[in-house]
Design a protein around this motif. Sequence first.
Motif, mmCIF file in Angstrom:
data_model
loop_
_atom_site.group_PDB
_atom_site.id
_atom_site.type_symbol
_atom_site.label_atom_id
_atom_site.label_comp_id
_atom_site.label_asym_id
_atom_site.label_seq_id
_atom_site.Cartn_x
_atom_site.Cartn_y
_atom_site.Cartn_z
ATOM 1 N N GLY A 8 0.823 -1.200 0.000
ATOM 2 C CA GLY A 8 0.000 0.000 0.000
ATOM 3 C C GLY A 8 0.859 1.252 0.000
ATOM 4 O O GLY A 8 2.094 1.180 -0.031
ATOM 5 N N ASP A 11 0.419 4.068 4.915
ATOM 6 C CA ASP A 11 -0.323 3.869 6.149
ATOM 7 C C ASP A 11 -0.640 2.380 6.319
ATOM 8 O O ASP A 11 -1.203 1.754 5.414
ATOM 9 N N LYS A 13 -2.918 0.999 7.823
ATOM 10 C CA LYS A 13 -4.353 0.746 7.713
ATOM 11 C C LYS A 13 -4.775 0.513 6.267
ATOM 12 O O LYS A 13 -5.860 -0.019 6.010
ATOM 13 N N MET A 14 -3.927 0.906 5.308
ATOM 14 C CA MET A 14 -4.236 0.688 3.896
ATOM 15 C C MET A 14 -3.615 -0.591 3.359
ATOM 16 O O MET A 14 -3.703 -0.874 2.170
ATOM 17 N N THR A 16 -3.593 -4.548 2.807
ATOM 18 C CA THR A 16 -4.651 -5.555 2.756
ATOM 19 C C THR A 16 -4.396 -6.664 3.774
ATOM 20 O O THR A 16 -3.262 -6.890 4.208
ATOM 21 N N VAL A 109 -3.006 -1.420 -2.458
ATOM 22 C CA VAL A 109 -3.569 -0.120 -2.840
ATOM 23 C C VAL A 109 -2.459 0.718 -3.472
ATOM 24 O O VAL A 109 -1.392 0.888 -2.888
ATOM 25 N N ALA A 114 -4.897 5.841 -3.872
ATOM 26 C CA ALA A 114 -4.899 6.535 -2.582
ATOM 27 C C ALA A 114 -5.012 8.040 -2.797
ATOM 28 O O ALA A 114 -5.775 8.735 -2.101
ATOM 29 N N ALA A 194 -1.176 9.020 1.981
ATOM 30 C CA ALA A 194 -1.306 8.043 3.080
ATOM 31 C C ALA A 194 -0.044 7.942 3.926
ATOM 32 O O ALA A 194 0.225 6.908 4.535
#
Length: 241
Positions: A8, A11, A13-14, A16, A109, A114, A194
Amino acid sequence: MINVVGIGPGDLKMMTFQAKEAIDNSQVIVGYKTYINLIKPILSDKEIVSNGMKQEIERCKEAIEIAKTGKIVAVISSGDAGVYGMAGLILELLEVEKLDLKVNIIPGVTASTAAAALLGSPLMHDYCHISLSDLLTPMDLIEKRVELASQGDFVICFYNPRSKGREHHLERAFELIKKYKSADTVVGIVKNAAREDEEKIITTLEAIDYTLVDMTSIVIVGNNSTYKADDLMITPRGYKI
């Protein structure tokens, strides 16, 4: 076994669930040191192999050598491993060496998606990615791609848009775009998508301040239908509303 993992844009949180699981199940993590630092909180018990920029081939060769010993290796890329990432290089090297190692490609991502989420909805219609780095691609070919994408009125996501060694590539790209798109075409800039110090700017082809763009930026040029609404960039899909 080699897991080629898209972590990602930065971050955690992004990332998978599949990417996190692949890293958890790997014994050795191989990657560019900046990307290793982004995921250090989840690497406490891992063997780490990292190096700097422009050492992608060496990095992937070392990952393959480690995997040949029987260890499970995760080769990490920012964004998606198959979008300007390490997936292709790992597969090419294995093909050249005629090695039968199991490889899992784990998507992630991308920086462009993003950035698009932060900007609003600029990618709602046909779009393309173009890197303005001429380290691996001749500049005349990059310019041809920019011109043809502009002629086709694609939304264009620019990766590697501007650096100290390539200060004028984005400006040159915009000169080509202006042959086919109006000067007031909406342009979105996202810096550090991000990541810490994330920033977005919405401007136009004519009004852009090139000095605001650097290698941490994604630049998205809209199509002829893209418009700005408050602080959002919107590309209509074509629904009758």
